[in-house]
Write an enzyme that holds these catalytic residues in place. Structure first.
Site, PDB file in Angstrom:
ATOM      1  N   ARG A 229       0.839  -1.184   0.000  1.00 50.54           N
ATOM      2  CA  ARG A 229       0.000   0.000   0.000  1.00 50.54           C
ATOM      3  C   ARG A 229       0.876   1.237   0.000  1.00 50.54           C
ATOM      4  NH1 ARG A 229      -2.764  -2.554  -2.057  1.00 50.54           N
ATOM      5  NH2 ARG A 229      -4.781  -3.464  -1.548  1.00 50.54           N
ATOM      6  N   GLU A 258      -3.686   7.867  -5.768  1.00 53.28           N
ATOM      7  CA  GLU A 258      -3.842   7.161  -7.037  1.00 53.28           C
ATOM      8  C   GLU A 258      -5.118   7.612  -7.731  1.00 53.28           C
ATOM      9  OE1 GLU A 258      -3.615   2.933  -6.533  1.00 53.28           O
ATOM     10  OE2 GLU A 258      -1.679   3.017  -5.501  1.00 53.28           O
ATOM     11  N   HIS A 277      -0.272   0.435 -10.422  1.00 50.54           N
ATOM     12  CA  HIS A 277      -1.001  -0.475  -9.525  1.00 50.54           C
ATOM     13  C   HIS A 277      -1.518  -1.698 -10.293  1.00 50.54           C
ATOM     14  CE1 HIS A 277      -3.410  -0.559  -5.510  1.00 50.54           C
ATOM     15  NE2 HIS A 277      -3.109  -1.782  -5.919  1.00 50.54           N
TER      16      HIS A 277
END
Length: 314
Positions: A229, A258, A277
């Site tokens: 994370r 993000e 990601h």
């Protein structure tokens, strides 16, 4: 037995619908919402959600019949805050990401240690020059997080002859690790580690775990990966560590914000690799299998696999 209604909230709704209809699950009615406007009139009927967490969050307050939410992702951070209800069973996806994460980490690691980007540039210039390198054998890999993903990365490291250390909340021994430590020992083990991989979840304990002070304990020349994370790393302090040479390289798949803003300094940092990601995608075939197994457990009144503890955050 009464019928349960499942509402699909995912970018892969059509795929999930086909897979779950083919599974012929008993007493299950399947609905799908491909947009927020479609979800509004359906959310009140749903006993179960199979959902991307961010799509589910704004609808939870109106999901009056909700008993269980199966996340299609491993990360469920957005559903854990105090602004969300916690009166239902929340499960995430586990046990399928280890191979994908390991491919990501070692694909990038081998590319960096074998200077593959440099050779690609030299090829374009018709330039023949060899660069010295050190193999992975004998180097030390530190994995923060020793669950299924961390164990798979550790075992891949062992395959390459690496010494593998782990850090976890408990410090309990895990398969593939030479030694596992509790978080309090992190500064000490950082000084031994050539490669650092964080697969940590987002919790109070892991928020900004890596700050300027922490980076001071890193072994010179270390390579840092974050596939857990983004909140685990203080962005500005990471930039300082990369600029000073305290870290040789960082590879980031997750970020504090993000999508990463276009004006972020991270984009132009030369010894930093950015990916969007995508180190481990939730393939619908895999997630559907997890849902099917959990649904059978759900209707039988058995504990669900991958259940999240709202207090712990994982």
């Amino acid at each position: 037995m009464s019928q349960r209604t499942l509402l699909l909230l995912s970018q892969d709704n059509a795929h999930y619908q086909r897979l779950l209809q083919a599974a012929r699950l008993p007493h299950l009615r399947i609905l799908r919402a491909d947009s927020p406007s479609e979800a509004e009139p359906l959310i009140g009927e749903a006993h179960i959600l199979l959902a991307e967490p961010a799509r589910a969050k704004p609808l939870l307050a109106r999901a009056h019949k909700l008993s269980w939410l199966q996340s299609s992702y491993a990360g469920v951070d957005v559903l854990l805050g105090n602004d969300c209800r916690h009166d239902y069973q929340l499960t995430n996806v586990r046990g399928i990401f280890g191979p994908l994460m390991s491919e990501y980490v070692f694909g990038h690691l081998l590319s960096l240690t074998r200077h593959l980007p440099c050779y690609q540039e030299q090829q374009a210039q018709q330039h023949w020059q060899s660069h010295p390198y050190q193999g992975l054998k004998g180097r030390t890999l530190l994995v923060l997080g020793t669950g299924s993903i961390g164990q798979h990365i550790a075992q891949t490291g062992k395959h390459f002859g690496m010494r593998v250390l782990g850090v976890s909340r408990s410090g309990h021994e895990r398969a593939g690790f030479d030694e596992v430590y509790q978080l309090a020992a992190l500064n000490r083990v950082l000084g031994q580690s050539d490669v650092i991989v964080s697969v940590l979840p987002a919790t109070r304990e892991t928020h900004h775990l890596f700050t300027r002070e922490r980076f001071e304990h890193c072994k010179p020349g270390a390579i840092l990966f974050n596939v857990g994370r983004g909140s685990a790393i203080h962005t500005q302090d990471l930039l300082a560590a990369l600029a000073s040479g305290k870290l040789a390289q960082a590879v980031l798949d997750v970020f504090e914000q993000e999508p990463l803003p276009a004006d972020s300094t991270l984009w132009s940092t030369p010894n930093l690799i950015i990916t969007p990601h995508n180190s481990a995608y939730s393939f619908p075939e895999d997630v559907a299998q997890i849902f099917v197994r959990n649904y059978i457990r759900f209707i039988d009144g058995q504990p669900l696999d991958g259940r999240i503890d709202f207090d712990k955050g994982y």
